[in-house]
Design an enzyme around this catalytic site. Structure first.
Site, short mmCIF file in Angstrom:
data_model
loop_
_atom_site.label_atom_id
_atom_site.label_comp_id
_atom_site.label_asym_id
_atom_site.label_seq_id
_atom_site.Cartn_x
_atom_site.Cartn_y
_atom_site.Cartn_z
N ARG A 143 52.67 6.43 2.87
CA ARG A 143 52.71 6.99 1.51
C ARG A 143 51.57 7.97 1.25
O ARG A 143 51.45 8.46 0.12
CB ARG A 143 52.64 5.84 0.49
CG ARG A 143 53.78 4.84 0.61
CD ARG A 143 53.50 3.59 -0.19
NE ARG A 143 52.37 2.83 0.37
CZ ARG A 143 51.88 1.71 -0.16
NH1 ARG A 143 52.43 1.22 -1.27
NH2 ARG A 143 50.86 1.08 0.42
N ASP A 148 48.94 4.74 6.41
CA ASP A 148 49.98 4.41 5.42
C ASP A 148 50.94 5.59 5.22
O ASP A 148 50.50 6.72 4.99
CB ASP A 148 49.32 4.04 4.09
CG ASP A 148 50.27 3.38 3.11
OD1 ASP A 148 51.27 4.02 2.74
OD2 ASP A 148 50.01 2.23 2.70
N HIS A 155 42.77 4.80 0.04
CA HIS A 155 43.77 4.77 -1.03
C HIS A 155 43.85 3.38 -1.63
O HIS A 155 43.66 2.37 -0.94
CB HIS A 155 45.15 5.23 -0.52
CG HIS A 155 45.80 4.29 0.44
ND1 HIS A 155 46.71 3.32 0.04
CD2 HIS A 155 45.67 4.14 1.78
CE1 HIS A 155 47.11 2.63 1.10
NE2 HIS A 155 46.50 3.11 2.17
N CYS A 201 44.18 6.95 6.02
CA CYS A 201 44.89 5.74 6.44
C CYS A 201 46.26 6.12 7.01
O CYS A 201 46.86 7.13 6.63
CB CYS A 201 45.07 4.80 5.24
SG CYS A 201 45.87 3.23 5.64
N CYS A 257 45.72 -0.43 -0.32
CA CYS A 257 45.76 -0.43 1.14
C CYS A 257 46.06 -1.83 1.67
O CYS A 257 45.36 -2.80 1.35
CB CYS A 257 44.41 0.05 1.67
SG CYS A 257 44.30 0.06 3.48
#
Length: 223
Positions: free
Chosen positions: A46, A44, A98, A42, A101
């Site tokens: 993080r 993302d 994850h 992803c 999400c």
């Protein structure tokens, strides 16, 4: 501009530290790229691939998009997969979702977010396919976690279905496809039971993974 300048300063400090700790590191790295892994994750911020597994640059080839989706019309993802498989000869492809999400949460909440709604429709299709496992009587957090897991499995199966991977298996190339999930709260990666090394193994492994998930979820619901 101070925020941008800080990124350059951090980059220079990092490069100097790495070169001090591992003399010649960048020179060696610049000579070749021979990763064993393709990480499809992803976007993302993080979930940085190499940091999560504590591995050096040059070891993992990476493709990231919102909610780690793999579809047959996405030439970006398919080009990455083809280069990784045909040119770099990676031995493993990991689709890594994850928990938490945002894209998957938006699907469950039926949020309208604009252009990205078209992209997230693919996650919505996963939710529809597994609606029996995502009973709306369950807490939102539970359904969110479960759809994150299911989406990683389904996208890994989409990888297996590409002509790139099918052709690699047909010619006897050593290649395994995996589905993992990453926990933002503890930093741990969890195996979702997809470890496929041939076209023939795909469907049985898929059924086994879904059955294992359903059994685990029943145990959690009963606890």
């Amino acid at each position: 501009m101070s925020e941008i300048r800080e990124l350059f300063e951090r980059n220079h400090a990092w490069a100097e530290r790495i070169e001090h700790e591992h003399p010649g590191f960048f020179q060696r790295l610049s000579q070749q790229q021979a990763p064993a892994f393709l990480w499809i994750g992803c976007s993302d911020s993080r979930v940085p691939a190499t940091q999560i597994v504590d591995i050096d640059p040059g070891t993992i080839f990476v493709h990231r998009n919102v909610s780690n989706v793999v579809i047959h019309t996405d030439l970006n993802a398919l080009s990455t997969i083809q280069f990784a498989v045909d040119a770099l000869k990676v031995r493993h492809i990991m689709v890594v979702g994850h928990y938490g999400c945002g894209g998957i949460g938006a699907v469950l909440e039926h949020k309208r977010m604009g252009l990205i709604d078209n992209w997230l429709r693919h996650v919505g299709d996963v939710a529809v396919r597994h609606r029996a496992l995502l009973d709306e009587s369950l807490p939102f957090a539970t359904r969110h976690d479960r759809l994150c897991e299911l989406n990683a499995i389904e996208q890994a199966m989409n990888v297996c279905a590409t002509n790139i991977v099918q052709d690699a298996w047909a010619r006897g190339q050593s290649l395994r496809v995996h589905a993992w999930i990453y926990g933002l709260q503890d930093g741990h990666i969890h195996d979702l039971g997809i470890d496929i090394d041939s076209a023939q193994a795909a469907e049985p492994k898929y059924r086994e993974a879904l059955a294992a998930l359903a059994e685990r979820w029943r145990s959690e619901d009963a606890a």
